[in-house]
Design a protein around this motif. Structure first.
Motif, PDB file in Angstrom:
ATOM      1  N   GLU A   1      35.015  37.121  27.791  1.00 32.17           N
ATOM      2  CA  GLU A   1      35.160  37.068  29.246  1.00 32.17           C
ATOM      3  C   GLU A   1      34.442  38.251  29.892  1.00 32.17           C
ATOM      4  OE1 GLU A   1      36.376  34.640  30.762  1.00 32.17           O
ATOM      5  OE2 GLU A   1      37.727  33.603  29.375  1.00 32.17           O
ATOM      6  N   ILE A   2      33.717  37.991  30.987  1.00 30.36           N
ATOM      7  CA  ILE A   2      33.083  39.063  31.746  1.00 30.36           C
ATOM      8  C   ILE A   2      34.164  39.827  32.492  1.00 30.36           C
ATOM      9  CG2 ILE A   2      31.433  39.627  33.569  1.00 30.36           C
ATOM     10  CD1 ILE A   2      30.174  38.567  30.996  1.00 30.36           C
ATOM     11  N   THR A   3      34.133  41.148  32.404  1.00 29.75           N
ATOM     12  CA  THR A   3      35.158  41.987  33.020  1.00 29.75           C
ATOM     13  C   THR A   3      34.507  43.094  33.838  1.00 29.75           C
ATOM     14  OG1 THR A   3      35.228  43.410  31.059  1.00 29.75           O
ATOM     15  CG2 THR A   3      36.800  41.581  31.146  1.00 29.75           C
ATOM     16  N   THR A   4      35.270  43.678  34.761  1.00 26.84           N
ATOM     17  CA  THR A   4      34.771  44.816  35.535  1.00 26.84           C
ATOM     18  C   THR A   4      35.745  45.984  35.410  1.00 26.84           C
ATOM     19  OG1 THR A   4      35.823  44.143  37.627  1.00 26.84           O
ATOM     20  CG2 THR A   4      33.610  43.298  37.173  1.00 26.84           C
TER      21      THR A   4
ATOM     22  N   GLN B   1      35.140  34.467  49.620  1.00 23.57           N
ATOM     23  CA  GLN B   1      36.378  34.323  50.379  1.00 23.57           C
ATOM     24  C   GLN B   1      36.173  33.526  51.663  1.00 23.57           C
ATOM     25  OE1 GLN B   1      37.567  38.471  50.628  1.00 23.57           O
ATOM     26  NE2 GLN B   1      39.109  38.185  49.033  1.00 23.57           N
ATOM     27  N   GLY B   2      34.920  33.425  52.111  1.00 25.64           N
ATOM     28  CA  GLY B   2      34.623  32.579  53.260  1.00 25.64           C
ATOM     29  C   GLY B   2      34.787  31.106  52.947  1.00 25.64           C
ATOM     30  N   VAL B   3      34.727  30.780  51.651  1.00 25.55           N
ATOM     31  CA  VAL B   3      34.946  29.400  51.215  1.00 25.55           C
ATOM     32  C   VAL B   3      36.428  29.132  50.993  1.00 25.55           C
ATOM     33  CG1 VAL B   3      34.405  27.707  49.414  1.00 25.55           C
ATOM     34  CG2 VAL B   3      32.670  29.372  50.126  1.00 25.55           C
ATOM     35  N   TYR B   4      37.088  30.079  50.300  1.00 22.64           N
ATOM     36  CA  TYR B   4      38.531  30.007  50.073  1.00 22.64           C
ATOM     37  C   TYR B   4      39.022  31.427  49.871  1.00 22.64           C
ATOM     38  CZ  TYR B   4      43.048  28.549  48.201  1.00 22.64           C
ATOM     39  OH  TYR B   4      44.387  28.369  48.015  1.00 22.64           O
ATOM     40  N   ASP B   5      40.079  31.816  50.572  1.00 17.93           N
ATOM     41  CA  ASP B   5      40.394  33.245  50.691  1.00 17.93           C
ATOM     42  C   ASP B   5      40.962  33.892  49.438  1.00 17.93           C
ATOM     43  OD1 ASP B   5      42.863  32.071  50.732  1.00 17.93           O
ATOM     44  OD2 ASP B   5      43.480  32.851  52.682  1.00 17.93           O
ATOM     45  N   THR B   6      41.418  33.130  48.474  1.00 21.92           N
ATOM     46  CA  THR B   6      41.965  33.693  47.243  1.00 21.92           C
ATOM     47  C   THR B   6      41.004  33.454  46.087  1.00 21.92           C
ATOM     48  OG1 THR B   6      44.243  33.317  47.982  1.00 21.92           O
ATOM     49  CG2 THR B   6      43.896  33.685  45.623  1.00 21.92           C
ATOM     50  N   ILE B   7      40.642  34.552  45.397  1.00 23.58           N
ATOM     51  CA  ILE B   7      39.751  34.436  44.243  1.00 23.58           C
ATOM     52  C   ILE B   7      40.548  34.784  42.990  1.00 23.58           C
ATOM     53  CG2 ILE B   7      37.565  35.144  43.197  1.00 23.58           C
ATOM     54  CD1 ILE B   7      36.688  36.184  45.908  1.00 23.58           C
ATOM     55  N   GLU B   8      40.594  33.869  42.053  1.00 18.92           N
ATOM     56  CA  GLU B   8      41.298  34.091  40.792  1.00 18.92           C
ATOM     57  C   GLU B   8      40.662  35.281  40.071  1.00 18.92           C
ATOM     58  OE1 GLU B   8      41.790  33.920  36.605  1.00 18.92           O
ATOM     59  OE2 GLU B   8      39.984  33.056  37.495  1.00 18.92           O
ATOM     60  N   PRO B   9      41.451  36.197  39.483  1.00 18.93           N
ATOM     61  CA  PRO B   9      40.914  37.449  38.927  1.00 18.93           C
ATOM     62  C   PRO B   9      39.757  37.276  37.962  1.00 18.93           C
ATOM     63  CG  PRO B   9      43.300  37.562  38.998  1.00 18.93           C
ATOM     64  CD  PRO B   9      42.927  36.159  39.385  1.00 18.93           C
ATOM     65  N   ARG B  10      39.841  36.306  37.062  1.00 14.50           N
ATOM     66  CA  ARG B  10      38.745  36.105  36.115  1.00 14.50           C
ATOM     67  C   ARG B  10      37.468  35.719  36.848  1.00 14.50           C
ATOM     68  NH1 ARG B  10      36.315  31.831  34.493  1.00 14.50           N
ATOM     69  NH2 ARG B  10      35.161  31.779  32.516  1.00 14.50           N
ATOM     70  N   ALA B  11      37.588  34.824  37.822  1.00 15.18           N
ATOM     71  CA  ALA B  11      36.419  34.393  38.589  1.00 15.18           C
ATOM     72  C   ALA B  11      35.873  35.531  39.441  1.00 15.18           C
ATOM     73  CB  ALA B  11      36.784  33.197  39.474  1.00 15.18           C
TER      74      ALA B  11
ATOM     75  N   GLY C   1      25.993  48.685  35.360  1.00 14.36           N
ATOM     76  CA  GLY C   1      27.220  49.465  35.358  1.00 14.36           C
ATOM     77  C   GLY C   1      28.415  48.621  35.752  1.00 14.36           C
ATOM     78  N   PHE C   2      29.636  49.204  35.593  1.00 10.64           N
ATOM     79  CA  PHE C   2      30.824  48.610  36.199  1.00 10.64           C
ATOM     80  C   PHE C   2      31.346  47.392  35.451  1.00 10.64           C
ATOM     81  CE2 PHE C   2      31.953  45.514  39.784  1.00 10.64           C
ATOM     82  CZ  PHE C   2      33.193  46.033  40.078  1.00 10.64           C
ATOM     83  N   GLN C   3      30.751  47.045  34.304  1.00 11.13           N
ATOM     84  CA  GLN C   3      31.128  45.786  33.671  1.00 11.13           C
ATOM     85  C   GLN C   3      31.069  45.856  32.160  1.00 11.13           C
ATOM     86  OE1 GLN C   3      27.412  42.914  33.467  1.00 11.13           O
ATOM     87  NE2 GLN C   3      27.598  43.726  35.549  1.00 11.13           N
ATOM     88  N   GLY C   4      31.740  44.883  31.534  1.00  9.67           N
ATOM     89  CA  GLY C   4      31.708  44.741  30.094  1.00  9.67           C
ATOM     90  C   GLY C   4      32.086  43.324  29.728  1.00  9.67           C
ATOM     91  N   VAL C   5      32.540  43.159  28.506  1.00 13.58           N
ATOM     92  CA  VAL C   5      32.962  41.842  28.028  1.00 13.58           C
ATOM     93  C   VAL C   5      34.174  42.024  27.131  1.00 13.58           C
ATOM     94  CG1 VAL C   5      31.434  41.879  25.999  1.00 13.58           C
ATOM     95  CG2 VAL C   5      32.166  39.682  26.973  1.00 13.58           C
ATOM     96  N   SER C   6      35.118  41.108  27.228  1.00  8.13           N
ATOM     97  CA  SER C   6      36.301  41.194  26.379  1.00  8.13           C
ATOM     98  C   SER C   6      35.975  40.631  24.999  1.00  8.13           C
ATOM     99  CB  SER C   6      37.464  40.419  26.999  1.00  8.13           C
ATOM    100  OG  SER C   6      37.257  39.016  26.864  1.00  8.13           O
ATOM    101  N   GLU C   7      36.898  40.825  24.068  1.00  7.14           N
ATOM    102  CA  GLU C   7      36.706  40.293  22.726  1.00  7.14           C
ATOM    103  C   GLU C   7      36.693  38.774  22.728  1.00  7.14           C
ATOM    104  OE1 GLU C   7      39.913  42.289  20.761  1.00  7.14           O
ATOM    105  OE2 GLU C   7      38.635  43.955  20.108  1.00  7.14           O
TER     106      GLU C   7
END
Length: 412
Positions: free
Chosen positions: A150-153, A61-71, A141-147
């Motif tokens: 995509e990396i998910t949390t 966010q120090g680079v750009y304040d909005t982070i797209e959810p997937r990223a 922990g805290f993570q998985g992958v979609s079908e």
């Protein structure tokens, strides 16, 4: 199926070299007891630590304040992955073979609701293969992958969810949640100095404690454990204390009989905003119920994926609570539909929880007496079979928790 134990270690447990050695001791102790350990780890440390999740987010966010959810999910998965490699290296240094795995490599399949995904299934084949080779799987922990790959949390505190879901999928003997406290306590010891560690709580009690603000285990993890009947033990990484057993069955001789104690713990939530919604059209129908504003208000919030709590519906006003991080979105939705409303951020929800209060009269009276004697005003209440909650001013949170804890004798 081998005698599997899932051990989850939080961020504070893996934060330093010394603490990581204590983690390794716990893992080796499980092996010496005849278990095949499956390890789940959180990111190293908390905000400010170089690899903590919040540190990584602040960096981006120090680079750009909005982070797209997937990223953002991709970024947030990094801290736990680093932990898996470090713990695997520490085990190898002690002569034990270990295999670090991401959530995806561990077979954790989720939906694509980035930032708060749900586990759909777990393909545990790779974990079982690692165990067959007498190696120790170390899982992020805290993570998985979609079908779709995509990396998910799984949402904050999601490593607990990973551990309990793996415990169910692997038919583990138990899940051990290692943290920096010695178990589930009657209250937050940072607020209530005489808080005690509970020897045993039921699944239902720990679910309610978690949902009402206790941070020792994530609510979704408690739900999974309850649904799948996975025994969970909450313990400290830094002591040999027995911890708290979470289950529905326990040995009678382990229970301390001190009269009929209906309340097991007290807790609070301060991350909530209190919302009042008024009739939309004063010249039309005279009440919210007649104008169907009730239905419309809750429908638009539900369609916006905003969860409401502590609901009270009266002819002249609707009141409810929502998470503070959803206030801006909720206000936007209410504005679009021309609702009149007010938002207050100076309230907290304080709760007493206990399976023993079911069917016992007078518990609400005692809650009111305790808070009134402490000079605390109650603005709204709600209750269930195991929980009574009160809305109070945030300035009264600490004194309210202490008053309830003392009134119900939880520190005795």
């Amino acid at each position: 199926m081998p005698n599997i134990v899932v051990q989850k270690f939080g961020g504070s447990s893996v934060a330093t070299d010394e603490r990581r050695e204590q983690v390794i001791d716990k893992i080796i102790n499980a092996i010496n007891q005849g278990y095949k350990p499956v390890i789940v780890v959180s990111a190293i440390g908390r905000e400010g630590a170089p690899y903590a999740t919040d540190t990584l987010i602040n960096f981006a966010q120090g680079v750009y304040d909005t982070i797209e959810p997937r990223a953002k999910d991709l970024l947030m998965s990094c801290g736990e992955i680093i932990s898996t490699v470090i713990i695997a290296q520490a085990l190898r240094a002690r002569g034990y073979e270990a295999e670090p795995l991401t959530g995806a490599q561990a077979g954790i399949i989720t939906d694509e609701n980035f930032g708060d995904t749900r586990i759909k299934e777990i393909n545990a084949r790779r974990i079982l293969d690692i165990l067959d080779y007498n190696q120790i799987p170390i899982i992020a922990g805290f993570q998985g992958v979609s079908e779709n790959g995509e990396i998910t949390t799984l949402g904050r505190g999601g490593s607990d969810t990973t551990a309990c879901a793996l415990g169910a999928a692997l038919h583990a003997e138990m899940v051990e949640i290692y943290t920096d406290v010695e178990g589930v306590m009657t209250a937050d010891p940072r607020i209530v100095p005489n808080a005690k560690t509970l020897k045993h709580v039921t699944y239902n009690e720990v679910c309610e404690l978690a949902y009402q603000g206790a941070r020792v285990i994530h609510p979704r993890a408690a739900e999974i454990a309850m649904r799948e009947r996975v025994p969970v033990i909450v313990r400290s990484t830094f002591s040999d204390a027995q911890g708290t057993v979470i289950s529905d069955v326990f040995k009678q001789e382990e229970v301390e009989i001190k009269g009929d104690r209906p309340v097991s713990g007290v807790t609070s939530r301060s991350n909530l905003s209190f919302v009042k919604v008024f009739p939309k059209d004063h010249e039309g129908p005279s009440t919210l119920l007649e104008s169907t504003s009730v239905l419309g208000c809750f429908r638009i919030l539900a369609e916006g994926n905003i969860s409401v709590d502590f609901i009270n519906v009266r002819p002249e006003v609707i009141t409810f609570m929502i998470n503070k991080d959803t206030v801006e979105k909720a206000c936007g939705l209410l504005d679009e539909s021309n609702y009149q409303y007010e938002v207050f951020n100076d309230f907290v929800k304080i709760s007493v929880v206990g399976a023993g209060m079911t069917g016992v009269p007078g518990i609400m009276a005692k809650v009111v007496e305790a808070l009134t004697e402490a000079g605390i005003s109650i603005y709204q209440t709600t209750d269930s079979h195991t929980t009574i909650s009160c809305l109070i001013r945030d300035e009264d949170e600490e004194s309210g928790l202490c008053a309830l804890h003392d009134y119900f004798g939880l520190g005795d």
